[in-house]
Design a protein around this motif. Structure first.
Motif, PDB file in Angstrom:
ATOM      1  N   VAL A   1      31.221  51.752  38.486  1.00  0.00           N
ATOM      2  CA  VAL A   1      32.486  52.620  38.566  1.00  0.00           C
ATOM      3  C   VAL A   1      33.065  52.369  39.878  1.00  0.00           C
ATOM      4  O   VAL A   1      34.189  52.120  39.877  1.00  0.00           O
TER       5      VAL A   1
ATOM      6  N   VAL B   1      34.405  50.757  43.515  1.00  0.00           N
ATOM      7  CA  VAL B   1      34.902  48.687  43.540  1.00  0.00           C
ATOM      8  C   VAL B   1      34.270  48.982  45.079  1.00  0.00           C
ATOM      9  O   VAL B   1      33.486  47.299  45.190  1.00  0.00           O
TER      10      VAL B   1
ATOM     11  N   GLY C   1      41.853  43.874  27.662  1.00  0.00           N
ATOM     12  CA  GLY C   1      40.930  42.625  28.865  1.00  0.00           C
ATOM     13  C   GLY C   1      39.760  42.191  28.362  1.00  0.00           C
ATOM     14  O   GLY C   1      39.796  40.732  29.266  1.00  0.00           O
TER      15      GLY C   1
ATOM     16  N   THR D   1      34.673  53.107  31.985  1.00  0.00           N
ATOM     17  CA  THR D   1      34.435  53.575  32.733  1.00  0.00           C
ATOM     18  C   THR D   1      34.065  52.685  34.188  1.00  0.00           C
ATOM     19  O   THR D   1      33.438  52.855  35.247  1.00  0.00           O
ATOM     20  N   GLN D   2      34.538  51.675  33.666  1.00  0.00           N
ATOM     21  CA  GLN D   2      35.148  50.553  35.069  1.00  0.00           C
ATOM     22  C   GLN D   2      35.599  51.069  36.625  1.00  0.00           C
ATOM     23  O   GLN D   2      35.750  50.083  37.593  1.00  0.00           O
ATOM     24  N   SER D   3      36.315  51.692  36.216  1.00  0.00           N
ATOM     25  CA  SER D   3      37.245  51.989  37.047  1.00  0.00           C
ATOM     26  C   SER D   3      37.716  54.063  37.204  1.00  0.00           C
ATOM     27  O   SER D   3      38.195  54.048  35.795  1.00  0.00           O
TER      28      SER D   3
ATOM     29  N   GLY E   1      38.679  46.147  36.475  1.00  0.00           N
ATOM     30  CA  GLY E   1      37.904  46.383  35.956  1.00  0.00           C
ATOM     31  C   GLY E   1      38.723  46.039  34.501  1.00  0.00           C
ATOM     32  O   GLY E   1      39.328  47.487  33.747  1.00  0.00           O
TER      33      GLY E   1
ATOM     34  N   MET F   1      32.406  38.961  37.816  1.00  0.00           N
ATOM     35  CA  MET F   1      33.171  39.901  36.622  1.00  0.00           C
ATOM     36  C   MET F   1      32.103  40.816  35.672  1.00  0.00           C
ATOM     37  O   MET F   1      32.570  41.698  35.419  1.00  0.00           O
TER      38      MET F   1
ATOM     39  N   THR G   1      45.250  48.639  39.839  1.00  0.00           N
ATOM     40  CA  THR G   1      43.801  48.981  40.149  1.00  0.00           C
ATOM     41  C   THR G   1      43.884  47.399  41.680  1.00  0.00           C
ATOM     42  O   THR G   1      43.108  47.239  42.855  1.00  0.00           O
TER      43      THR G   1
ATOM     44  N   ARG H   1      30.311  43.437  37.726  1.00  0.00           N
ATOM     45  CA  ARG H   1      31.203  44.180  37.990  1.00  0.00           C
ATOM     46  C   ARG H   1      31.581  45.399  36.844  1.00  0.00           C
ATOM     47  O   ARG H   1      31.488  46.852  36.807  1.00  0.00           O
ATOM     48  N   THR H   2      30.959  45.129  35.183  1.00  0.00           N
ATOM     49  CA  THR H   2      31.109  46.280  33.927  1.00  0.00           C
ATOM     50  C   THR H   2      29.723  48.014  34.467  1.00  0.00           C
ATOM     51  O   THR H   2      30.270  48.737  34.262  1.00  0.00           O
TER      52      THR H   2
ATOM     53  N   ASN I   1      40.889  54.024  35.574  1.00  0.00           N
ATOM     54  CA  ASN I   1      41.640  53.149  33.450  1.00  0.00           C
ATOM     55  C   ASN I   1      39.995  54.789  32.739  1.00  0.00           C
ATOM     56  O   ASN I   1      41.163  55.264  32.425  1.00  0.00           O
TER      57      ASN I   1
END
Length: 460
Positions: A370, A372, A437, A414-416, A409, A363, A175, A366-367, A419
Motif C-alpha cells: 500500500v 509506495v 489498469g 488497495t495499492q494506493s 498502483g 510492478m 499517484t 508493487r501489488t 485509489n
C-alpha cells in the motif's frame, strides 16, 4: 484474536528468534532480513500506526546495528526537512483557496466537452504536482472538484461513463504525477536522495523534470485515449458544464490577498528550485525558505498555530525510518544476496531484456504494497545494487526504472491510499480499475522501457 494482534505477535516472534541474540546468534545479514520482514509485516498489515512502527525500527536498529546517535542522525537529513517544508507549502496553498480557483479556471478551457474535460483534468493534476507536493493533498483537492462536476452533470442526465473516467483517470494520474518533480511526493524525495547519494550523476530540480515529465505526459495522453475507448462519454449539454464552472468561480468571488501572496511565494520558490545550479543553495534550503515565507507576518498567509495542525508529524518518523532501513540494507551487504540471485537468473545480456524484467518484476511486487515509500525502501537500493553487480548498465538507470515502475498502483484498489479514497465515491468498481489498469500497465511498461533505452540516454 484480531488480525493486528496476530501480526504484532508474529513480529515479536521474528524479533526474538532472528534479530535478538536471546535464542540464536545469527549473522548480521540474517538479522537484517529479520528487521526487514518485521517492518513489512507491520507496514503492510497495518498492525500499528506507521509512526509507532518507525519508532520500533529505530530502537531495533540502534540496539543491534548502529549507535542511537547514528540512527537519529537520519532524522536530521536535509531530505527530511525538505519533506517538512513541502507540508507547509502545500498546506498554505490549499488554505489560501488558490488551488480550487486555479482548478476551475483550467477546467473552464474544456468549453463543456466531456472528452476535453478529462484531458484537462489529468494535465491539471500534473501541474498541481509542483504546487501541491503531496499525493493525498492533490488527491483530496481533485476528487472534490470531480465529485462536484460529476454530481452536477448527473442532475441534467446520465453521465456514468464521464464520472467513471474522471475518477479512474484522476486517481491514476494523482499517484503518477508525484514522480514528476522532486517535491511531488515523499517517495520521490526518497528516490532523489538515493539517486544522488549512490549515483554517478547529480540530479537537480530541472534535470529531474526533464527526465520524468515527458514519459508521464505521454502516458497521460495515451491513458486519455484508452479511457475514452473503454468508457465512451455520454452526450452532455456543454452549457451545463460551463454554467456550473462559472457559478463556482462567481461563488469564490474576487481573488483574495492570501491567494495573491501564495502566487508570489510559490513562484519565487519554484524559480529558485529550477535555478538551483546557479545560486548553489540546496533544494531543501530553498524549500524551507518558501515554507517560512508562508508563516511571516504581513507576507505570509497563516500563523504557526494553524500550520502545525496541517503537518503529518508521524510522516517524518516514517520517512526517517525508511532512510535508516535503506542504510542498514546497504551497509550490511544484505542486498548483495538478492541482487546476486537476480543477476544469476537473467536469461540474456541484452539491456532491453534486463530492464524489461526489472520493470515487470517491480510492478508485480508493487501489488503487495500500500505504501509506495515502504516499497521504495527495498526496491531502489536493490536496483542500485543490481546495477553495480551487472556492470553493464548504470545503477542509477536501473533504479530510475524501478522508481517509475513502482510508483503507480494500476491493478488493485488497495495499492494506493489515493485509489482507496476515490473508490469510496462509488463511481467505479474493482473490475473497472483492473480493466483500465491492465491496459495502463502494459502501456506504462512500454513507456518506461522506451524512456530508459532511448530518451534518458540522450540527456543523462
Amino acid at each position: 484474536m484480531s488480525k493486528s494482534n496476530i501480526l504484532v505477535i508474529l513480529a515479536v516472534a521474528i524479533y526474538v528468534i532472528v534479530v535478538s541474540p536471546l535464542l540464536f546468534e545469527w549473522n548480521v545479514i540474517v538479522q537484517t532480513f529479520g528487521v526487514l520482514v518485521i517492518a513489512q509485516i507491520l507496514w503492510i498489515g497495518g498492525a500499528l500506526p506507521s509512526p509507532v512502527t518507525a519508532l520500533i525500527l529505530m530502537l531495533m536498529i540502534s540496539l543491534h546495528f548502529f549507535s542511537f546517535e547514528e540512527t537519529l542522525s537520519f532524522l536530521g537529513s536535509d531530505v527530511v526537512w525538505l519533506l517538512f517544508s513541502t507540508f507547509l507549502i502545500a498546506g498554505a496553498f490549499l488554505e489560501s483557496g488558490l488551488a480550487y480557483r486555479m482548478s476551475l479556471y483550467v477546467l473552464r478551457f474544456s468549453r463543456g466537452s466531456g472528452r476535453l474535460l478529462l484531458l484537462l483534468l489529468m494535465f491539471l493534476i500534473l501541474m498541481l504536482s509542483v504546487l501541491v507536493p503531496t499525493n493525498i493533498g492533490r488527491g483530496n483537492l481533485i476528487v472534490s472538484v470531480i465529485d462536484k462536476i460529476s454530481g452536477s452533470l448527473k442532475e441534467f442526465g446520465k453521465a456514468d461513463n464521464i464520472a467513471k473516467t474522471l475518477f479512474i483517470g484522476g486517481c491514476f494520474v494523482v499517484t503518477l504525477s508525484g514522480a514528476a518533480v522532486i517535491t511531488g511526493a515523499n517517495s520521490t524525495l526518497y528516490a532523489f536522495s538515493m539517486f544522488n547519494r549512490n549515483g554517478s550523476i547529480e540530479l537537480n530540480y530541472l534535470t529531474w523534470m526533464l527526465l520524468f515529465i515527458p514519459p508521464i505526459m505521454l502516458f497521460i495522453v495515451i491513458l486519455w485515449i484508452t479511457l475514452l475507448k473503454l468508457y465512451p462519454p455520454e452526450k452532455i449539454r456543454k452549457n451545463d458544464v460551463i454554467r456550473f464552472i462559472h457559478m463556482e468561480i462567481v461563488r469564490l468571488g474576487k481573488m483574495q490577498a492570501s491567494e495573491i501572496k501564495m502566487i508570489i511565494i510559490i513562484s519565487v520558490t519554484v524559480v529558485l528550485w529550477i535555478i538551483q545550479p546557479v545560486h548553489g543553495y540546496s533544494i531543501s534550503m530553498v524549500g524551507m525558505f518558501g515554507a517560512v515565507l508562508t508563516l511571516l507576518p504581513v507576507i505570509g498567509i497563516w500563523d504557526w498555530s494553524k500550520a502545525q495542525k496541517e503537518i503529518d508529524w508521524g510522516m517524518f518518523l516514517f520517512f526517517g525510518s525508511t532512510l535508516i532501513l535503506s542504510h542498514l540494507l546497504i551497509e550490511t551487504g544484505s542486498l548483495n544476496i538478492i541482487a546476486n540471485g537476480f543477476v544469476e537468473i537473467i536469461p540474456s545480456n541484452a539491456t532491453i531484456v534486463i530492464l524489461g524484467l526489472v520493470i515487470v518484476g517491480t510492478m508485480l511486487l508493487r501489488t503487495l504494497f500500500v505504501s509506495v515509500l515502504g516499497f521504495m525502501t527495498i526496491m531502489i537500493p536493490l536496483g542500485l545494487e543490481i546495477g553495480k553487480q551487472l556492470g553493464t548498465i548504470s545503477p542509477v538507470l536501473i533504479a530510475m526504472v524501478v522508481f517509475l515502475a513502482g510508483v503507480p498502483g494500476f491493478f488493485l484498489v488497495t495499492q494506493s491510499p489515493v485509489n482507496m479514497i476515490y473508490y469510496t465515491y462509488g463511481a467505479f468498481n474493482k473490475k473497472d480499475i483492473l480493466r483500465v489498469g491492465g491496459v495502463a500497465g502494459v502501456l506504462w511498461i512500454a513507456i518506461v522501457l522506451i524512456s530508459a533505452e532511448f530518451y534518458w540516454q540522450l540527456i543523462m
